[in-house]
Motif scaffolding. Structure first.
Motif, PDB file in Angstrom:
ATOM      1  N   UNK A  24       0.830  -1.206   0.000  1.00 58.13           N
ATOM      2  CA  UNK A  24       0.000   0.000   0.000  1.00 58.13           C
ATOM      3  C   UNK A  24       0.865   1.257   0.000  1.00 58.13           C
ATOM      4  N   UNK A  25       1.957   1.251   0.754  1.00 59.06           N
ATOM      5  CA  UNK A  25       2.846   2.422   0.797  1.00 59.06           C
ATOM      6  C   UNK A  25       3.497   2.683  -0.553  1.00 59.06           C
ATOM      7  N   UNK A  26       3.670   1.646  -1.342  1.00 55.28           N
ATOM      8  CA  UNK A  26       4.261   1.800  -2.673  1.00 55.28           C
ATOM      9  C   UNK A  26       5.776   1.778  -2.654  1.00 55.28           C
ATOM     10  N   UNK A  27       6.346   2.099  -3.793  1.00 58.39           N
ATOM     11  CA  UNK A  27       7.795   2.080  -3.927  1.00 58.39           C
ATOM     12  C   UNK A  27       8.431   3.232  -3.152  1.00 58.39           C
ATOM     13  N   UNK A  28       9.661   2.987  -2.763  1.00 68.12           N
ATOM     14  CA  UNK A  28      10.443   4.009  -2.078  1.00 68.12           C
ATOM     15  C   UNK A  28      11.900   3.773  -2.446  1.00 68.12           C
ATOM     16  N   UNK A  29      12.808   4.435  -1.760  1.00 68.62           N
ATOM     17  CA  UNK A  29      14.220   4.206  -2.069  1.00 68.62           C
ATOM     18  C   UNK A  29      14.661   2.802  -1.661  1.00 68.62           C
ATOM     19  N   UNK A  30      13.872   2.135  -0.817  1.00 66.17           N
ATOM     20  CA  UNK A  30      14.229   0.791  -0.355  1.00 66.17           C
ATOM     21  C   UNK A  30      13.257  -0.288  -0.797  1.00 66.17           C
TER      22      UNK A  30
ATOM     23  N   UNK B 297      22.327  -4.378  -6.764  1.00 67.54           N
ATOM     24  CA  UNK B 297      23.650  -3.877  -6.388  1.00 67.54           C
ATOM     25  C   UNK B 297      23.535  -2.605  -5.550  1.00 67.54           C
ATOM     26  N   UNK B 298      22.626  -1.716  -5.937  1.00 70.63           N
ATOM     27  CA  UNK B 298      22.436  -0.485  -5.162  1.00 70.63           C
ATOM     28  C   UNK B 298      21.995  -0.807  -3.742  1.00 70.63           C
ATOM     29  N   UNK B 299      21.068  -1.748  -3.580  1.00 67.86           N
ATOM     30  CA  UNK B 299      20.632  -2.137  -2.241  1.00 67.86           C
ATOM     31  C   UNK B 299      21.784  -2.747  -1.441  1.00 67.86           C
ATOM     32  N   UNK B 300      22.590  -3.567  -2.097  1.00 66.94           N
ATOM     33  CA  UNK B 300      23.714  -4.212  -1.412  1.00 66.94           C
ATOM     34  C   UNK B 300      24.760  -3.197  -0.959  1.00 66.94           C
TER      35      UNK B 300
ATOM     36  N   UNK C  54      21.827   0.741   2.432  1.00 60.69           N
ATOM     37  CA  UNK C  54      21.181   0.232   3.631  1.00 60.69           C
ATOM     38  C   UNK C  54      20.276  -0.959   3.361  1.00 60.69           C
ATOM     39  N   UNK C  55      20.351  -1.513   2.184  1.00 61.59           N
ATOM     40  CA  UNK C  55      19.512  -2.651   1.850  1.00 61.59           C
ATOM     41  C   UNK C  55      18.194  -2.224   1.259  1.00 61.59           C
ATOM     42  N   UNK C  56      17.358  -3.201   0.947  1.00 63.12           N
ATOM     43  CA  UNK C  56      16.062  -2.911   0.366  1.00 63.12           C
ATOM     44  C   UNK C  56      15.351  -4.202   0.000  1.00 63.12           C
ATOM     45  N   UNK C  57      14.173  -4.062  -0.571  1.00 63.55           N
ATOM     46  CA  UNK C  57      13.372  -5.216  -0.953  1.00 63.55           C
ATOM     47  C   UNK C  57      12.935  -5.059  -2.399  1.00 63.55           C
ATOM     48  N   UNK C  58      13.064  -6.130  -3.152  1.00 57.69           N
ATOM     49  CA  UNK C  58      12.665  -6.159  -4.550  1.00 57.69           C
ATOM     50  C   UNK C  58      11.548  -7.185  -4.663  1.00 57.69           C
ATOM     51  N   UNK C  59      10.325  -6.726  -4.931  1.00 58.77           N
ATOM     52  CA  UNK C  59       9.162  -7.603  -4.984  1.00 58.77           C
ATOM     53  C   UNK C  59       8.780  -7.887  -6.429  1.00 58.77           C
ATOM     54  N   UNK C  60       8.709  -9.157  -6.780  1.00 57.20           N
ATOM     55  CA  UNK C  60       8.231  -9.560  -8.099  1.00 57.20           C
ATOM     56  C   UNK C  60       6.778  -9.985  -7.977  1.00 57.20           C
ATOM     57  N   UNK C  61       5.980  -9.661  -8.991  1.00 56.75           N
ATOM     58  CA  UNK C  61       4.570 -10.023  -8.991  1.00 56.75           C
ATOM     59  C   UNK C  61       3.657  -8.923  -8.504  1.00 56.75           C
ATOM     60  N   UNK C  62       4.154  -7.666  -8.493  1.00 51.10           N
ATOM     61  CA  UNK C  62       3.349  -6.517  -8.083  1.00 51.10           C
ATOM     62  C   UNK C  62       3.411  -5.483  -9.203  1.00 51.10           C
ATOM     63  N   UNK C  63       2.243  -5.026  -9.668  1.00 53.78           N
ATOM     64  CA  UNK C  63       2.186  -3.997 -10.705  1.00 53.78           C
ATOM     65  C   UNK C  63       2.549  -2.656 -10.068  1.00 53.78           C
ATOM     66  N   UNK C  64       3.523  -1.974 -10.643  1.00 52.59           N
ATOM     67  CA  UNK C  64       4.061  -0.737 -10.072  1.00 52.59           C
ATOM     68  C   UNK C  64       2.994   0.342  -9.902  1.00 52.59           C
ATOM     69  N   UNK C  65       2.255   0.655 -10.950  1.00 48.84           N
ATOM     70  CA  UNK C  65       1.307   1.769 -10.906  1.00 48.84           C
ATOM     71  C   UNK C  65       0.093   1.508 -10.016  1.00 48.84           C
TER      72      UNK C  65
END
Length: 59
Positions: free
Chosen positions: A7-13, A32-35, A38-49
């Protein structure tokens, strides 16, 4: 993945991808940027818009 994160959507992480790309270079830069930060999460199976869950074809 939690509903609140979607619900919060995409962010820098947090990054959404509808499917695994055939060319992995498309998401390697994000990983690579997340590594390197400070890290981050990459979710597959979610429509961005719309933030809807999807089958994603290659999931």
């Amino acid at each position: 993945m939690t509903v609140a994160e979607i619900i919060r959507g995409e962010s820098k992480n947090i990054e959404f991808k509808e499917m695994l790309p055939k060319n992995s270079e498309k998401y390697t830069k994000t990983v690579v940027a997340y590594a390197n930060t400070q890290g981050g999460k990459l979710f597959f199976g979610v429509v961005d818009e719309t933030r809807e869950m999807c089958a994603g074809g290659n999931l």
